[in-house]
Motif scaffolding. Structure first.
Motif, short mmCIF file in Angstrom:
data_model
loop_
_atom_site.label_atom_id
_atom_site.label_comp_id
_atom_site.label_asym_id
_atom_site.label_seq_id
_atom_site.Cartn_x
_atom_site.Cartn_y
_atom_site.Cartn_z
N GLY A 12 0.77 -1.24 0.00
CA GLY A 12 0.00 0.00 0.00
C GLY A 12 0.80 1.28 0.00
O GLY A 12 0.22 2.36 -0.03
N SER A 14 2.29 2.86 2.31
CA SER A 14 1.89 3.76 3.39
C SER A 14 2.85 3.74 4.57
O SER A 14 2.89 4.69 5.34
N HIS A 42 -2.35 3.54 -0.40
CA HIS A 42 -3.25 3.65 0.75
C HIS A 42 -3.12 4.97 1.50
O HIS A 42 -3.78 5.14 2.50
#
Length: 143
Positions: A12, A14, A42
């Motif tokens: 993701g 992140s 994300h």
């Protein structure tokens, strides 16, 4: 000396890959152009930003992005930092040297934490593991 283009890839983009990008800029900014991206995007994990800032590395200016957004960058090394990214590495990235170094997922670890401080300790542990890898092992991968 030409700087090497290094991408840290996770699911993701992140947390783990963002930390790795920050550490690479911090330790090897003269030799490496560091990037991070994900199979998905994300958004930036606030706990990752917090524990990196505690360690003296500000990643708040970085952004969560898809690996496809870097398709025009000639990458020298791709480091997958989670199993999902390793198993699903986009084929255009495999022209570079691809290395897998898996790290635990801090948000997943933190779900079991008793309180917020214990949750942050999960992030700190993984932050420090990524720091050690980037500081000590990355130079050998980009030679």
């Amino acid at each position: 000396m030409t700087r090497k283009n290094v991408l840290f890839l996770c699911t993701g983009n992140s947390c783990r890959s963002q930390m790795a990008e920050g550490w690479a800029r911090h330790f090897h900014g003269d030799a490496v152009e560091a990037y991070s991206a994900g199979i998905e995007a994300h958004g930036m994990n606030p706990n990752a930003m917090q524990v990196m800032k505690e360690a003296g590395v500000d990643i708040s200016g970085q952004s969560s992005k898809l690996a496809s957004s870097l398709s025009d960058v000639e990458l020298d090394v791709v480091v997958t930092v989670c199993g999902h990214a390793d198993e699903n590495c986009p084929t255009f990235l495999t022209k570079a040297k691809v290395v897998h170094v898996g790290f635990d997922d801090p948000p997943k670890l933190a779900k079991e934490a008793a309180d917020e401080e214990a949750a942050l300790d999960c992030y700190r542990r993984v932050r420090d593991e990524i720091r050690d890898f980037v500081r000590d092992e990355l130079p050998g991968l980009v030679e």
